[in-house]
Scaffold this active site. Structure first.
Site, PDB file in Angstrom:
ATOM      1  N   GLU A  58       0.830  -1.203   0.000  1.00 50.59           N
ATOM      2  CA  GLU A  58       0.000   0.000   0.000  1.00 50.59           C
ATOM      3  C   GLU A  58       0.868   1.258   0.000  1.00 50.59           C
ATOM      4  O   GLU A  58       0.600   2.208  -0.710  1.00 50.59           O
ATOM      5  CB  GLU A  58      -0.926  -0.031   1.215  1.00 50.59           C
ATOM      6  CG  GLU A  58      -1.915   1.125   1.226  1.00 50.59           C
ATOM      7  CD  GLU A  58      -2.945   1.010   2.332  1.00 50.59           C
ATOM      8  OE1 GLU A  58      -2.690   0.304   3.312  1.00 50.59           O
ATOM      9  OE2 GLU A  58      -4.003   1.638   2.194  1.00 50.59           O
TER      10      GLU A  58
ATOM     11  N   GLU B 246       2.951  10.898  10.010  1.00 55.62           N
ATOM     12  CA  GLU B 246       3.665  10.949  11.299  1.00 55.62           C
ATOM     13  C   GLU B 246       4.204   9.547  11.643  1.00 55.62           C
ATOM     14  O   GLU B 246       5.348   9.388  12.074  1.00 55.62           O
ATOM     15  CB  GLU B 246       2.729  11.427  12.426  1.00 55.62           C
ATOM     16  CG  GLU B 246       2.329  12.893  12.366  1.00 55.62           C
ATOM     17  CD  GLU B 246       1.212  13.172  11.355  1.00 55.62           C
ATOM     18  OE1 GLU B 246       0.620  12.209  10.817  1.00 55.62           O
ATOM     19  OE2 GLU B 246       0.938  14.355  11.096  1.00 55.62           O
TER      20      GLU B 246
HETATM   21  C1  FAD Z   1      -9.259   9.053   2.003  1.00 55.85           C
HETATM   22  C2  FAD Z   1      -9.096   7.956   3.033  1.00 55.85           C
HETATM   23  C3  FAD Z   1      -9.330   6.653   2.655  1.00 55.85           C
HETATM   24  C4  FAD Z   1      -9.237   5.636   3.597  1.00 55.85           C
HETATM   25  N1  FAD Z   1      -9.568   4.379   3.191  1.00 55.85           N
HETATM   26  C5  FAD Z   1      -9.530   3.376   4.092  1.00 55.85           C
HETATM   27  C6  FAD Z   1      -9.948   2.065   3.714  1.00 55.85           C
HETATM   28  O1  FAD Z   1     -10.336   1.810   2.564  1.00 55.85           O
HETATM   29  N2  FAD Z   1      -9.939   1.097   4.650  1.00 55.85           N
HETATM   30  C7  FAD Z   1      -9.527   1.322   5.926  1.00 55.85           C
HETATM   31  O2  FAD Z   1      -9.517   0.391   6.709  1.00 55.85           O
HETATM   32  N3  FAD Z   1      -9.138   2.562   6.336  1.00 55.85           N
HETATM   33  C8  FAD Z   1      -9.140   3.596   5.445  1.00 55.85           C
HETATM   34  N4  FAD Z   1      -8.771   4.862   5.845  1.00 55.85           N
HETATM   35  C9  FAD Z   1      -8.435   5.114   7.247  1.00 55.85           C
HETATM   36  C10 FAD Z   1      -6.966   5.429   7.490  1.00 55.85           C
HETATM   37  O3  FAD Z   1      -6.171   4.302   7.330  1.00 55.85           O
HETATM   38  C11 FAD Z   1      -6.857   6.026   8.895  1.00 55.85           C
HETATM   39  O4  FAD Z   1      -7.543   7.264   8.873  1.00 55.85           O
HETATM   40  C12 FAD Z   1      -5.408   6.249   9.324  1.00 55.85           C
HETATM   41  O5  FAD Z   1      -4.762   5.021   9.542  1.00 55.85           O
HETATM   42  C13 FAD Z   1      -5.308   7.114  10.591  1.00 55.85           C
HETATM   43  O6  FAD Z   1      -6.085   6.587  11.612  1.00 55.85           O
HETATM   44  P1  FAD Z   1      -7.150   7.495  12.421  1.00 55.85           P
HETATM   45  O7  FAD Z   1      -8.017   8.183  11.402  1.00 55.85           O
HETATM   46  O8  FAD Z   1      -7.805   6.630  13.428  1.00 55.85           O
HETATM   47  O9  FAD Z   1      -6.307   8.632  13.102  1.00 55.85           O
HETATM   48  P2  FAD Z   1      -5.457   8.522  14.445  1.00 55.85           P
HETATM   49  O10 FAD Z   1      -4.693   7.236  14.470  1.00 55.85           O
HETATM   50  O11 FAD Z   1      -6.371   8.800  15.604  1.00 55.85           O
HETATM   51  O12 FAD Z   1      -4.423   9.698  14.283  1.00 55.85           O
HETATM   52  C14 FAD Z   1      -4.778  11.063  14.464  1.00 55.85           C
HETATM   53  C15 FAD Z   1      -3.483  11.889  14.365  1.00 55.85           C
HETATM   54  O13 FAD Z   1      -2.586  11.513  15.422  1.00 55.85           O
HETATM   55  C16 FAD Z   1      -1.337  11.106  14.889  1.00 55.85           C
HETATM   56  N5  FAD Z   1      -0.779  10.006  15.667  1.00 55.85           N
HETATM   57  C17 FAD Z   1      -1.446   8.909  16.107  1.00 55.85           C
HETATM   58  N6  FAD Z   1      -0.586   8.093  16.768  1.00 55.85           N
HETATM   59  C18 FAD Z   1       0.640   8.695  16.720  1.00 55.85           C
HETATM   60  C19 FAD Z   1       1.942   8.332  17.187  1.00 55.85           C
HETATM   61  N7  FAD Z   1       2.155   7.216  17.863  1.00 55.85           N
HETATM   62  N8  FAD Z   1       2.969   9.189  16.948  1.00 55.85           N
HETATM   63  C20 FAD Z   1       2.763  10.346  16.259  1.00 55.85           C
HETATM   64  N9  FAD Z   1       1.558  10.747  15.791  1.00 55.85           N
HETATM   65  C21 FAD Z   1       0.520   9.917  16.009  1.00 55.85           C
HETATM   66  C22 FAD Z   1      -1.652  10.633  13.489  1.00 55.85           C
HETATM   67  O14 FAD Z   1      -0.520  10.638  12.665  1.00 55.85           O
HETATM   68  C23 FAD Z   1      -2.704  11.651  13.072  1.00 55.85           C
HETATM   69  O15 FAD Z   1      -2.118  12.831  12.617  1.00 55.85           O
HETATM   70  C24 FAD Z   1      -8.865   5.914   4.936  1.00 55.85           C
HETATM   71  C25 FAD Z   1      -8.612   7.239   5.317  1.00 55.85           C
HETATM   72  C26 FAD Z   1      -8.739   8.252   4.389  1.00 55.85           C
HETATM   73  C27 FAD Z   1      -8.489   9.661   4.835  1.00 55.85           C
END
Ligand code: FAD
Length: 381
Positions: free
Chosen positions: A244, A363
């Site tokens: 990916e 990040e």
């Molecule tokens: C357009 C789009 C398509 C997507 N498609 C899919 C899909 O098809 N299937 C699927 O399963 N998911 C999908 N996703 C989900 C995507 O994988 C997640 O949004 C992503 O992994 C971040 O997780 P979260 O949204 O829970 O954010 P969080 O994990 O809550 O993160 C929020 C913020 O905190 C930061 N952060 C979190 N932990 C840490 C750390 N340890 N150190 C530093 N910074 C940190 C992150 O970098 C981010 O900036 C999609 C997302 C988008 C935007």
């Protein structure tokens, strides 16, 4: 590294170019994030498949042409240069398929891959959960053993195009008592129309409705839809993330084509006095070329039998930042109301904003680069 191609590769390029010239729809298809566009893109997948262009690198028995990575990259260059439609099958082709090639049984591959290649079955990725994105191993959706299979319960979210897709692949907790969160997870496939599945669309920033959250209530999955051994889901999932973040999701052909279009836009509409904007157009060309060369270097390593691990995080950070810069340059060139236009640049610009988030946030990728590639001390976690 030899950067000129053999006659055989150039013949393949010419064949692909001729076919694309004859078949790419004259007018852009409607957005694949809408029901109408999804259906139109599915038909395009069938057109590609009819002459084995949908999955060129797969073995012929599954609908491919069995070509190597060099020809695959050349095909991608021609595909995007021809202005061909975005791939509605990309989650299946780019994420699930490599996982199946690495970990599935022969029977599973024979059952799943042909209908993926033809676009008859379009796959969604069901990994993220409301409390588990970056920290994916904390996922809580579970699969409980039952006669002949498993019962899935829980909630998945942010599943791209799941509002219209047919099937999904995801990771589920099968052993809640495992010593570590990464253990006791199982990777499996399920039907989005099975009893117990509720698909609720989530509107995107631009209002397009294809994103979805999935609610699962004792959804039956037969044993034949488990990939690899139960409990090994994390290890199997990690082979998916390399694909990916790495070169399969964002091949350089896309960026070379987009940088070319940007140069055309500058030639048509650019203000020669605006040297700052002109420099950004030049930077976009430099970026596309740099990414191309980096990818060919990776391809050469693949061809030599090496694998790509944490380096795929470099790719991810690069292409996601580059994509935003390129699209913002185009919008600045088009003028103040370009964001509002439903044109060739506005939708991909909105999508580019999500690049630093999906496929693992930047990040997290920077942490991987710092720790695993550079050997720096662990930081935030
Ligand atoms: C357009 C789009 C398509 C997507 N498609 C899919 C899909 O098809 N299937 C699927 O399963 N998911 C999908 N996703 C989900 C995507 O994988 C997640 O949004 C992503 O992994 C971040 O997780 P979260 O949204 O829970 O954010 P969080 O994990 O809550 O993160 C929020 C913020 O905190 C930061 N952060 C979190 N932990 C840490 C750390 N340890 N150190 C530093 N910074 C940190 C992150 O970098 C981010 O900036 C999609 C997302 C988008 C935007």
């Amino acid at each position: 590294m030899e950067l000129t191609h053999t006659a055989d590769v150039e013949a393949f390029r010419a064949e692909a170019r001729d076919w694309l010239r004859a078949h790419v729809p004259a007018r852009p298809l409607p957005s694949l994030e809408t029901a109408e566009g999804f259906a139109a893109h599915r038909e395009w997948e069938a057109v590609l498949h009819a002459e084995r262009w949908s999955v060129v690198s797969w073995p012929e028995e599954y609908g491919g042409r069995g070509v190597d990575i060099v020809k695959w990259l050349v095909f991608e260059e021609e595909y995007w240069a021809a202005g061909a439609p975005g791939r509605v099958s990309q989650n299946g082709i780019n994420l699930l398929a490599p996982t199946l090639f690495d970990h599935a049984s022969v029977q599973q591959r024979a059952r799943v891959l042909p209908s993926m290649a033809s676009g008859e079955v379009i796959w969604a990725q069901a990994w993220s959960e409301p409390e588990s994105g970056s920290d994916l191993a904390s996922l809580r959706s579970r699969a409980v053993r039952t006669d002949g299979g498993w019962l899935l319960s829980g909630q998945k979210t942010w599943s791209s195009r799941a509002a219209f897709a047919d099937r999904a692949f995801g990771i589920f907790r099968t052993d809640p008592d495992a010593a570590r969160p990464h253990q006791g997870l199982t990777y499996l496939m399920f039907d989005l129309r099975a009893p117990g599945v509720t698909v609720r669309p989530i509107g995107r920033l631009d209002g397009k409705p294809a994103f979805a959250e999935l609610f699962l209530d004792r959804v039956f999955v037969p044993d034949e839809d488990v990939i690899g051994e139960p409990g090994q889901g994390w290890r199997i999932a990690m082979s998916t993330t390399g694909n990916e973040r790495g070169l399969t999701l964002r091949s350089p052909g896309r960026f070379l084509a987009a940088a070319d279009r940007l140069v055309g836009l500058w030639q048509e509409q650019g203000d020669p006095a605006d040297t700052a904007l002109r420099d950004r157009v030049a930077d976009a060309v430099v970026g596309a070329r740099a990414y191309e060369l980096f990818t060919w270097a990776n391809a050469a390593r693949f061809a030599a039998g090496e694998t790509i691990g944490a380096e795929s995080s470099l790719n991810k950070v690069f292409w996601s930042q580059y994509d935003i810069a390129l699209h913002e340059t185009a919008l600045d060139l088009l003028g103040a109301d370009a964001e509002l236009a439903d044109g060739a640049w506005a939708e991909p610009w909105v999508f580019s904003l999500a690049g630093p988030i999906y496929a693992g946030t930047n990040e997290i990728q920077r942490d991987i680069i710092a720790e695993r590639l550079l050997g720096l001390p662990k930081g935030r976690r």
